[in-house]
Design an enzyme around this catalytic site. Sequence first.
Site, PDB file in Angstrom:
ATOM      1  N   SER A  54     -20.041 -65.744  31.297  1.00  0.00           N
ATOM      2  CA  SER A  54     -19.986 -66.895  32.187  1.00  0.00           C
ATOM      3  C   SER A  54     -21.390 -67.241  32.655  1.00  0.00           C
ATOM      4  CB  SER A  54     -19.095 -66.582  33.404  1.00  0.00           C
ATOM      5  OG  SER A  54     -19.208 -67.591  34.391  1.00  0.00           O
ATOM      6  N   TYR A  77     -16.714 -61.216  40.602  1.00  0.00           N
ATOM      7  CA  TYR A  77     -16.743 -61.930  39.322  1.00  0.00           C
ATOM      8  C   TYR A  77     -18.158 -61.980  38.758  1.00  0.00           C
ATOM      9  CZ  TYR A  77     -15.782 -65.569  35.854  1.00  0.00           C
ATOM     10  OH  TYR A  77     -15.665 -66.280  34.673  1.00  0.00           O
TER      11      TYR A  77
END
Length: 240
Positions: free
Chosen positions: A131, A144
């Site tokens: 990501s 995350y």
Amino acid sequence: MDLRLTGRAALVTGGASGIGRATVDALTAEGVTVTVLDRAAPPADLPPGVRWHTGDVTDEDAVAAAVRLGGPLDIAVGCAGISGPMGKAAADITREEFSRTVEVNLTGQFLLAKHASAAMPDGGSIVFVASDSAFVAAPGMVAYCASKGGVLMLAKALATDLEPQGVRVNCVAPSIVDTPMSRTDLGLAETGFTGLPFPVHQPEDIAAAVCFLASDLARGVNGTAHVMDFGALARSSFPA
């Protein structure tokens, strides 16, 4: 473009929906025989010939079983992931929440690479879905961001270790992708992203990048992160 993937075998984790499902479809369209590892049951509209193993990426026995089902392999793609405790300050995140996020997003990728690489006797390609949150942070995304940052270094370390075996390891690192998970995270489950003032990827965009990295056309690409963020990382914060 012909990626010359016909006849190859791939294992995809998290293939039931979102980026994972788009990757399954894209690889199948390229003539790849695909096996999926996912906690969910196989969708009714799964492409013909796709093998399915129901299990969790944090369960090493399940990962090993999926590799046995699909092997020997040429390609492995780690799409399984979770958002974790989104929108929470670090002080409010429990140890269990943090650990589960790292277990799925990072340890799951390690287990995939460990077992898939052992099933690549003629070399191959491993692609992790990371990501842009591995490079930049937003409030309330501690677990995350940490887990995805770990995926980047995992890819570099594995690329170094597996190079003698002829196995390449890379990441795709997209910004927001229109998936059920991202819609839920942002409170857009009903409305979607239409009309919002920022660009959003479709899962097929990421799947296309995965297929390229998995192919011999990317034979010189190893240990890198293919960032897909519409140029955001290129922009300076200098007010000019």
